[in-house]
Design a protein around this motif. Structure first.
Motif, PDB file in Angstrom:
ATOM      1  N   LYS A  96     -20.121  46.111  15.368  1.00 37.67           N
ATOM      2  CA  LYS A  96     -18.833  46.349  16.318  1.00 37.67           C
ATOM      3  C   LYS A  96     -17.590  44.971  15.714  1.00 37.67           C
ATOM      4  CE  LYS A  96     -21.725  46.251  20.217  1.00 37.67           C
ATOM      5  NZ  LYS A  96     -21.794  46.520  22.186  1.00 37.67           N
ATOM      6  N   LEU A  97     -18.048  44.157  14.609  1.00 38.61           N
ATOM      7  CA  LEU A  97     -17.200  42.938  14.352  1.00 38.61           C
ATOM      8  C   LEU A  97     -16.248  43.374  13.818  1.00 38.61           C
ATOM      9  CD1 LEU A  97     -19.680  39.921  13.617  1.00 38.61           C
ATOM     10  CD2 LEU A  97     -18.517  39.893  15.847  1.00 38.61           C
ATOM     11  N   ASP A  98     -15.044  43.243  13.496  1.00 43.38           N
ATOM     12  CA  ASP A  98     -14.274  43.324  12.721  1.00 43.38           C
ATOM     13  C   ASP A  98     -13.867  42.899  11.399  1.00 43.38           C
ATOM     14  OD1 ASP A  98     -11.818  44.375  12.126  1.00 43.38           O
ATOM     15  OD2 ASP A  98     -10.381  42.816  12.015  1.00 43.38           O
ATOM     16  N   LYS A  99     -14.243  40.841  10.960  1.00 42.59           N
ATOM     17  CA  LYS A  99     -14.168  40.899  10.125  1.00 42.59           C
ATOM     18  C   LYS A  99     -15.366  39.864  10.446  1.00 42.59           C
ATOM     19  CE  LYS A  99     -10.935  41.905   8.377  1.00 42.59           C
ATOM     20  NZ  LYS A  99      -9.821  42.960   8.833  1.00 42.59           N
ATOM     21  N   THR A 100     -15.296  38.933   9.403  1.00 41.49           N
ATOM     22  CA  THR A 100     -17.327  37.651   9.527  1.00 41.49           C
ATOM     23  C   THR A 100     -16.504  37.181   8.903  1.00 41.49           C
ATOM     24  OG1 THR A 100     -18.032  38.725   7.458  1.00 41.49           O
ATOM     25  CG2 THR A 100     -18.404  40.296   9.197  1.00 41.49           C
ATOM     26  N   PHE A 101     -16.482  35.137   9.538  1.00 42.38           N
ATOM     27  CA  PHE A 101     -16.707  33.966   9.397  1.00 42.38           C
ATOM     28  C   PHE A 101     -17.520  33.894   8.131  1.00 42.38           C
ATOM     29  CE2 PHE A 101     -19.168  33.231  12.974  1.00 42.38           C
ATOM     30  CZ  PHE A 101     -20.386  32.341  12.137  1.00 42.38           C
ATOM     31  N   PRO A 102     -17.305  32.605   6.968  1.00 38.34           N
ATOM     32  CA  PRO A 102     -15.573  32.090   7.026  1.00 38.34           C
ATOM     33  C   PRO A 102     -14.925  32.611   5.435  1.00 38.34           C
ATOM     34  CG  PRO A 102     -17.459  30.982   5.254  1.00 38.34           C
ATOM     35  CD  PRO A 102     -18.772  32.305   6.327  1.00 38.34           C
ATOM     36  N   ILE A 115     -16.258  20.518  17.694  1.00 40.43           N
ATOM     37  CA  ILE A 115     -16.049  21.857  16.595  1.00 40.43           C
ATOM     38  C   ILE A 115     -17.667  21.941  16.522  1.00 40.43           C
ATOM     39  CG2 ILE A 115     -15.251  23.148  14.625  1.00 40.43           C
ATOM     40  CD1 ILE A 115     -13.193  22.398  16.357  1.00 40.43           C
ATOM     41  N   ARG A 116     -18.205  22.525  15.969  1.00 40.31           N
ATOM     42  CA  ARG A 116     -19.756  23.051  15.499  1.00 40.31           C
ATOM     43  C   ARG A 116     -19.931  23.577  14.315  1.00 40.31           C
ATOM     44  NH1 ARG A 116     -23.881  21.134  20.715  1.00 40.31           N
ATOM     45  NH2 ARG A 116     -22.809  19.192  20.756  1.00 40.31           N
ATOM     46  N   ALA A 117     -19.220  22.680  13.339  1.00 40.29           N
ATOM     47  CA  ALA A 117     -19.311  24.470  12.239  1.00 40.29           C
ATOM     48  C   ALA A 117     -20.157  23.416  10.878  1.00 40.29           C
ATOM     49  CB  ALA A 117     -17.841  23.628  11.827  1.00 40.29           C
ATOM     50  N   PRO A 118     -21.460  22.818  10.923  1.00 43.56           N
ATOM     51  CA  PRO A 118     -22.162  23.052  10.530  1.00 43.56           C
ATOM     52  C   PRO A 118     -22.895  23.844   8.816  1.00 43.56           C
ATOM     53  CG  PRO A 118     -23.755  23.149  11.965  1.00 43.56           C
ATOM     54  CD  PRO A 118     -22.261  24.358  12.331  1.00 43.56           C
ATOM     55  N   GLY A 119     -21.904  25.062   8.432  1.00 46.42           N
ATOM     56  CA  GLY A 119     -22.944  25.507   7.337  1.00 46.42           C
ATOM     57  C   GLY A 119     -21.517  25.163   6.448  1.00 46.42           C
ATOM     58  N   ASP A 160     -17.077  24.429   8.067  1.00 47.38           N
ATOM     59  CA  ASP A 160     -15.575  23.739   8.559  1.00 47.38           C
ATOM     60  C   ASP A 160     -14.710  23.498   7.858  1.00 47.38           C
ATOM     61  OD1 ASP A 160     -15.590  21.185  10.802  1.00 47.38           O
ATOM     62  OD2 ASP A 160     -14.558  19.716   9.074  1.00 47.38           O
ATOM     63  N   GLU A 161     -14.054  23.681   6.618  1.00 39.23           N
ATOM     64  CA  GLU A 161     -13.698  23.776   6.164  1.00 39.23           C
ATOM     65  C   GLU A 161     -12.792  24.777   6.677  1.00 39.23           C
ATOM     66  OE1 GLU A 161     -15.812  23.224   4.741  1.00 39.23           O
ATOM     67  OE2 GLU A 161     -15.922  22.951   2.411  1.00 39.23           O
TER      68      GLU A 161
END
Lengths: 186, 652
Positions: B180-186, B432-436, B440-441
């Motif tokens: 269902k997702l359009d794009k994926t992070f990061p 902001i929880r961005a530990p991968g 974070d960038e």
């Protein structure tokens, strides 16, 4: 802003007293700010609600008990209703007001004077006697013209009678106040 | 019997509040104890060697170790006594860490309690008998439940490892949330472009049997030999004939079916293929909105179908599969945002979830990839994202962090600015929880390069004003409350356990936590195993997870299955129940209470008797406490052994 030395200006006893009196665990506040977001009085506060919670967490007794915000709080309890951590924020503020009152450091004395005259009216009549409250408030503060514009609007509704309506059970009312003054209810 | 007792210090974990030397001294006075000593770390290599050496040199025939929970090291010590030539069941463990030293501070009381526990273990050990496992065959097929990205990865890895896979999916197509997702992070790469090929691999792999529109009905058996019943729902389309041409969808006159794939943003036809890359690409009729089912006449799809695949009479089927292992990969559900009344979701059409927004961004979505407000189709210029909706919120019973919302919100902020360059994007966040890796960038890029305006605070309320919505929140860094006039409000709804997860857990006999997520065997060291042998976990059914972690777990679970299947024979646990036929009166109570159906009624010289099916019995012991005659006895936990322990404890 003054810098705070946490080594010697963290009043742990104050934190404990607020926690005990309010029956809330202040460490549960994670400072999301939802209380401030919904507070209708923030515009008038010197410290927004979330900062008051932070000041209490941080044991900053003098700052928090001397602040104006706790006296401007309307106790609408939006903060309590919305807190994601189920903290009764309004009750914490109420506890702070009581503490400030007991220590005789009320930042906005008019609020205290209004409350005093309100309670005096209840003590004497068992219910609110509006004209008496107003008279007492004016006498204590000297603010003669305060809320004068409301007179023409409430007088026709019979809210400004010159004689109080007393309730039955004056003795019971008196006992409530007696218990309060003895410190049973603090 | 000559018993050796080893009392472990566990560093200071036990020795800190238990006088282990005193426990060892006391143990020397217990019957048949030939040796008792304390040791710093019994589980260490020298600690185990000391046990082996003592058995050999002192001729010990049974060992008691007083240390941690048997769940921690029972197997370690059983292997040690086995190395020394004893039967592995001539060993008992007294838990003086979790049950004593960690829960009390009184050294004297702790020492007394530890001594009592050792006395119990010794008394039980005196009545232990050697037990031997049986070997049994392994069915080298695996069932994967759930065709999201975790299940797809697990299925592909098992299939590549040469094992047959049965992949079961509840919906009509695999792909799960990722489809269902359009794009994926990061990396902002297209979700269906990276998932699509994997889905096709699933469809084409000779070792994978894909069963869509199918749910698990029941599970019987045990590791290596599960019998699984599957319920194949009626699709009213014969999938052997359906070519996925889509002519039925074009002509279907009923266009009010709930569009589950598009997160209910719009409606769809009653006969439907959810999305162009669907695997299997087969149509399904929704009888809740199909005119043929509602009014008894229509039949347009049956007329236009070039292969005659429509079958209005189709019935649900039950299939049976034999498998040796099961991987649960059932994913998660999105938190119901209408539960937060002050945000107005459900009442205001332009307050939507992030997954709904994802469908608005997607080229295969209901708006063809153009961001339009659900209410009036206008292009929104001010979009407010609210994070932690249904996450980190004790008042909603969701105190946990969903983990991926910070990242997908940053992604959606970036995509919004890409789609509508003159838009304003606000993000309310708590932390902001961005530990991968590169995470974070990525969030910094949303702020620095794409101009997303991050506001540190929660939102109190959303209310309409004209055609806009006022979002009232706090900026705790400024120390005040703030208001934004928004055209569209996107709530970063957290993850919750899939509906029905507890019911599935009960079928699989695995545990689930208070939120409904499945519980792994060990939070650090056994992350994809469960406490039921042969059942493994992958992806968000174990707890909220992003795509990389889900894929990693899918591969990890597959590795566990392949390791299990590398053995031709498995050993059974001999700690199972047995019925003493001389004592059995054939009352049949044990048959009724056995949760595994492991006891059957037999005829013994004309009299009814109970008999345990050794391969099915899980050793739970319910039959032993049910049996009025004491005929059912659980090996290694017989009535005599338990009574000996009780007597050791209640001596006065």
């Amino acid at each position: 802003m003054t810098s705070i030395n946490y080594s010697n200006r963290f009043d742990a006893n104050f934190v404990r007293m607020v926690e005990e009196a309010s029956e809330q665990r202040l460490s549960q506040c994670y400072q999301c700010g939802k209380c401030t977001a919904g507070c209708p009085c923030t515009f008038a506060y010197d410290y927004p609600v979330n900062q008051i919670m932070r000041l209490v967490q941080s044991g900053q007794k003098d700052t928090v008990l001397n602040c104006k915000a706790i006296w401007l709080c309307a106790t609408c309890e939006s903060c309590t209703a919305r807190c994601p951590n189920n903290i009764d924020v309004a009750r914490v503020i109420d506890v702070l007001r009581h503490m400030a009152r007991r220590e005789d450091r009320v930042a906005i004395s008019e609020v205290k004077k209004f409350w005093d005259s309100f309670l005096k009216s209840v003590q004497t009549n068992g219910r609110l006697f509006e004209t008496g409250v107003l008279a007492g408030y004016i006498a204590k503060t000297g603010r003669i013209f305060t809320d004068l514009d409301l007179g023409p609007r409430i007088a026709p509704k019979g809210k400004l009678s010159f004689r109080p309506h007393k309730v039955k059970g004056q003795a019971e009312i008196a006992r409530i106040f007696e218990r309060f003054n003895k410190g049973v209810i603090s | 019997m000559r018993i050796g007792v080893f009392v472990c210090h566990c560093g200071s974990n036990i020795e800190g509040t238990v006088d282990t030397a005193a426990v060892a001294r006391a143990a020397l006075g217990f019957p048949e104890v030939a040796l008792a000593t304390d040791a710093m770390y019994t589980c260490s290599e020298p600690g185990q060697d000391a046990i082996v050496q003592a058995i050999r040199e002192k001729g010990l025939s049974g060992i008691v170790v007083a240390s941690c929970s048997p769940r921690m090291h029972e197997n370690t010590f059983r292997r040690a006594v086995e190395r020394a030539g004893l039967n592995r069941y001539m060993f008992e463990m007294a838990n003086i860490r979790e049950h004593v030293s960690w829960i009390g501070k009184d050294r004297e009381a702790n020492t007394n309690k530890a001594t009592e526990l050792v006395r119990m273990a010794v008394e039980k050990l005196r009545r232990n008998t050697p037990l031997f496992s049986n070997k049994f065959d392994v069915t080298k097929r695996v069932l994967v439940i759930g065709g999201g990205v975790a299940g797809i990865q697990a299925a592909l890895d098992c299939a590549e490892g040469g094992k047959e896979v049965v992949l079961v999916e509840r919906e009509s197509s695999i792909g799960g949330k990722m489809a269902k997702l359009d794009k994926t992070f990061p990396t902002v790469d297209c979700s269906s472009c990276i998932l699509g090929p994997k889905m096709v691999d699933v469809a084409q792999h000779p070792n994978i049997k894909l069963l869509a529109c199918t749910e698990l009905k029941s599970v019987g058996g045990y590791v290596g030999n599960f019998q699984v019943e599957l319920r194949k729902k009626a699709t009213y389309v014969d999938w052997t004939k359906c070519t996925g041409c889509g002519q039925c969808m074009e002509k279907c006159p009923s266009k009010k079916s709930e569009d589950r794939f598009n997160e209910r943003i719009g409606v769809t036809t009653a006969i439907n293929i959810p999305f162009p890359q669907a695997i299997p690409k087969k149509a399904v009729i929704d009888p809740a909105s199909c005119r043929h089912f509602l009014k008894g006449k229509c039949g347009v799809c049956a007329k236009v179908c070039p292969t005659g695949a429509i079958d209005y009479e189709m019935k649900e089927e039950v299939l049976t599969e034999q498998v040796g292992a099961i991987i649960a990969a059932t994913g998660y559900d999105v938190f119901d945002i209408s539960k937060i009344g002050e945000y107005g979701a459900g009442r205001y059409p332009d307050v939507i979830t992030s997954l709904q927004y994802e469908r608005l961004l997607s080229a295969s979505g209901p708006t063809g990839g153009h961001i339009k407000r659900p209410s009036d189709g206008a292009e929104p210029k001010t979009i407010v994202f609210v994070q932690c909706v249904g996450s980190r919120d004790k008042s909603l019973g969701r105190p946990y962090c969903s983990g991926f919302c910070c990242m997908y919100t940053a992604k959606q902020a970036i995509l919004t600015r890409d789609h509508i360059p003159d838009s304003q994007v606000f993000v309310f966040y708590m932390d902001i929880r961005a530990p991968g890796k590169l995470y974070d960038e990525f969030t910094r890029r949303a702020m620095e390069e794409y101009g997303a305006r991050y506001i540190r605070g929660r939102v109190a309320m959303v209310y309409p004003q004209g055609s806009k919505y006022i979002v009232r929140g706090a900026d705790t860094l400024l120390g005040t409350n703030v208001e934004i006039e928004a055209d569209l409000v996107v709530l970063a709804a957290g993850a919750e356990a899939a509906a029905g997860a507890p019911a599935l857990a009960e079928k699989l006999r695995i545990s689930y936590d208070p939120y409904g997520f499945f519980v792994e065997s060990h939070p650090k060291l056994r992350p994809v195993e469960t406490n039921t042998a042969g059942v493994y976990l992958a992806g968000s059914c174990q707890g909220p997870k992003d795509i990389p972690s889900s894929v990693a777990q899918g591969s990890a679970a597959a590795a566990k299955v392949l390791a299990l299947f590398s053995k031709d024979k498995l050993e059974s646990d001999p700690q199972i129940s047995r019925v003493d036929i001389k004592r059995c009166v054939g009352c049949g109570k044990c048959i009724l209470t056995c949760p595994y159906g492991a006891i059957k009624k037999i005829d013994f010289r004309g009299e009814p008797k109970a008999e345990v099916v050794a391969t099915v019995c899980q050793g739970c012991g319910i039959c032993t406490s049910t049996c009025p005659q004491g005929a059912a006895q659980l090996a290694h936990f017989t009535d005599d052994q338990i009574l000996a322990e009780v007597n050791a404890l209640c001596r006065f």
